[in-house]
Design a protein around this motif. Structure first.
Motif, short mmCIF file in Angstrom:
data_model
loop_
_atom_site.label_atom_id
_atom_site.label_comp_id
_atom_site.label_asym_id
_atom_site.label_seq_id
_atom_site.Cartn_x
_atom_site.Cartn_y
_atom_site.Cartn_z
N GLN A 192 -7.36 0.22 -0.38
CA GLN A 192 -7.56 -1.04 0.33
C GLN A 192 -8.69 -0.90 1.35
N THR A 249 0.83 -1.20 0.00
CA THR A 249 0.00 0.00 0.00
C THR A 249 0.87 1.25 0.00
N ASP A 276 -5.74 -1.62 -5.07
CA ASP A 276 -5.20 -2.10 -3.80
C ASP A 276 -6.20 -3.06 -3.14
N GLU A 277 -5.94 -4.34 -3.31
CA GLU A 277 -6.80 -5.38 -2.75
C GLU A 277 -8.28 -5.14 -3.02
MG LIG Z 1 -1.99 -2.88 2.12
#
Ligand SMILES: [Mg+2]
Ligand SMILES: Nc1ncnc2c1ncn2[C@@H]1O[C@H](COP(=O)(O)OP(=O)(O)O)[C@@H](O)[C@H]1O
Lengths: 250, 318
Positions: free
Chosen positions: A86, A44, A172-173
């Motif tokens: 995220q 991240t 991000d995820e």
């Molecule tokens: Mg992360």
């Protein structure tokens, strides 16, 4: 060929903790690249550095060959750099459609417009609505985001980023915490992205990673451990040890 | 209806929005004796409206908005006392002076958030109040600024003893300001301010020049607050140090919160009810007034976060 995105010797420390250590990373136009690594590896942080959310301690970032290291976040976005978060970062009190339209409006360059007619607004709204249809959340167009279940909020998170029509997209995820029915939607959308967009996805779900990525970078404690094709990564002993060996969620 | 049309319809004009203006006009004909109070209320509505743009829409939590009200009041007052008694040019001058102060202080203040921002807005007000106090030779200092002779509006409408002209003057200015503010909050720019209030980090991430947007609305809001201050100076022909006081800054926040923030009409409801209640209750026992205000605030924070308008909204939706 110029890379769509490139980092040169990127370095970041938080106090004594080094979270990005001399990172040389490259995304070509049309890339389908996955970034994996245990929690706390600095994935991240790398996205935050690239997008300008936090400044690097050293190193440079190039977007389409131009040095953007010193540019503010907003300028990078207008040059084609888009991201998702995220942890949901949404306009919780606004409806889903309004959330996406804020992004579409900025992309159309009318975000600061004080007087423009409704017609221009309609074009933005239609663009936003089309995105909701693509992500199959149009049913909830007028629902305030805070009232949506978590999985659907994740879809809004992606819709906002797509509203910017980025040339480089950092995810991000995106699928973290999303129920399996909606993961399929996310996968579809990602796979249908235009070929010339460079996509970087951070993801823990190995099935998803191996299905999507043509290249994979493994990050461990702020350093790139290895970069290669999915086959190379799967075969690498060190990767198994530090990452896959610990179970998928390290 | 298609969601796009529903959303567009939310920005369209509704009949209920005429209500404040009907009331204001009715007051002129029915409560002729109360027009001076009426003018005060209109001025505070304008002031609260200017605050709503920054506090309600952009989410800038300020306790120093009287800085701009005060600058406008002094600018209009000094202009009338020393340069010309022509009221409209005085208003324009006040708006410009307040806008400049808003822009300059915004450059510094808006770099911060939260408590720091709050303290800085207070500090700006305190600095200006002290400056006005020290510059007695031009502001009249603690004695206040006097000797204004406001000329008729357009050279035609003389300010009369009953406050009729003053009332209509304030009403006309408030109406124009409201038209402008309404347009603004429904524009893309206005929507982006709400975006900043809801999630500043995401606004950065979608390419919005957040700092510039905030500075723009802060400057516009300061100008409107300055106009409110100028109206007070012109209609009362007096400017005292209290225009720059903390009390006025605090009261205007209370009025707006009471009416409902980020709704454009919270200013009308809040300032209207507050000023009338204050006028009535203060006659009984001035010290008691703050007791009631305190009680009201506690109830509001506990039971009606959206103020009076929020409460009405919730009841209607049942
Ligand atoms: Mg992360
Ligand atoms: N703003 C910050 N200040 C201090 N430490 C941070 C900050 N952001 C992240 N970290 C630390 O940096 C490391 C990397 O975090 P992160 O980039 O979120 O990892 P990942 O996304 O790979 O799980 C973690 O140890 C985290 O605690």
């Amino acid at each position: 060929m110029t890379a769509a995105l490139e980092t040169i010797g990127l370095h970041k420390r938080f106090g004594a903790l080094i979270v990005a250590n001399d990172i040389h990373f490259r995304l070509d136009a049309g890339a389908r690249h996955a970034l994996i690594g245990p929690n706390g590896a600095g994935k991240t942080t790398l996205v935050n550095l690239i997008t300008g959310r936090i400044p690097p301690s050293a190193g440079r970032i190039l977007l389409g060959g131009d040095d953007i290291t010193a540019l503010p976040q907003a300028v990078r976005v207008r040059r084609g750099l888009g991201r998702t978060f995220q942890i949901n970062t949404l306009f919780r009190g606004l409806s889903v459609l309004e959330n996406v339209c804020l992004a579409v409006g900025e992309h159309h360059g009318i975000g600061g417009d004080m007087l423009r007619s409704l017609a221009a607004r309609r074009a933005v709204l239609e663009g936003g609505y089309a995105l909701l249809e693509r992500l199959r959340i149009a049913d909830d167009a007028l629902t305030p985001v805070r009232e949506l279940p978590y999985g659907r909020q994740r879809l809004v998170e992606i819709a906002i980023a797509l509203g910017l029509r980025p040339t480089v997209l950092l995810l991000d995820e995106p699928a973290a915490g999303v129920p399996s029915t909606e993961i399929a939607i996310i996968l579809d959308v990602i796979e249908q992205l235009p070929d010339d967009i460079a996509v970087l996805i951070i993801e823990h779900d190995m099935e998803l990673v191996f299905r999507f990525a043509r290249r994979i970078t493994v990050l461990v404690q702020g350093s790139v451990l290895i970069e290669g094709t999915p086959a190379e990564i799967a075969a690498d002993a060190r990767v198994r040890e530090v990452y896959l060996g610990e179970g998928h969620h390290g | 209806m298609h969601p796009i049309d529903t959303l567009l319809a939310r920005h369209r004009f509704r009949a209920i929005e005429l209500l404040p203006w009907l009331i204001a006009v009715a007051v002129y004909f029915v409560f002729g004796d109360y027009l001076p109070l009426g003018s005060q209320i209109l001025i505070m509505i304008l002031f609260a409206l200017s605050l709503d743009l920054v506090l309600g829409y952009a989410g800038i939590v300020t306790l120093g908005h009287s800085a701009f009200f005060g600058v406008g009041a002094y600018a209009a007052g000094i202009y009338a006392a020393h340069v010309s008694g022509e009221p409209l040019s005085g208003l324009v001058l006040a708006a410009c002076a307040a806008a400049v102060v808003g822009w300059l202080s915004g450059l510094v203040v808006l770099r911060t958030t939260g408590l720091t921002l709050l303290m800085l807005t207070l500090a700006v007000t305190a600095l200006l109040a002290e400056a006005a106090n020290k510059a007695g030779f031009i502001t009249g200092g603690a004695d206040g600024l006097q000797g204004m002779d406001i000329r008729p509006i357009f050279g035609l409408f003389r300010f009369d003893l009953f406050g009729r002209t003053a009332y209509l003057y304030c009403l006309a200015v408030l109406f124009l300001a409201w038209l402008f503010a309404r347009r603004l909050v429904h524009s893309s720019f206005g929507r982006s301010l709400i975006g900043i209030r809801e999630n500043t980090a995401r606004m950065h991430a979608i390419g919005s020049p957040v700092r510039r947007r905030l500075l723009t609305i802060y400057t516009i809001s300061a100008a409107l607050a300055g106009v409110a201050g100028a109206l007070l100076a012109q209609t009362t022909q007096f400017v005292g140090l209290t225009v720059l006081g903390f009390q006025r800054s605090g009261e205007i926040v209370i009025m707006l919160v009471f009416g409902g923030i980020g709704r454009l009409y919270g200013a009308f409801v809040g300032a209207g009810i507050y000023m009338i209640a204050q006028d009535q209750l203060a006659k009984l026992e001035p010290a008691f007034w703050y007791f009631w205000i305190g009680l009201l605030l506690v109830l509001l924070v506990m039971f009606a976060r959206g103020g009076v308008l929020g409460l009405i909204d919730r009841i209607l939706r049942r």
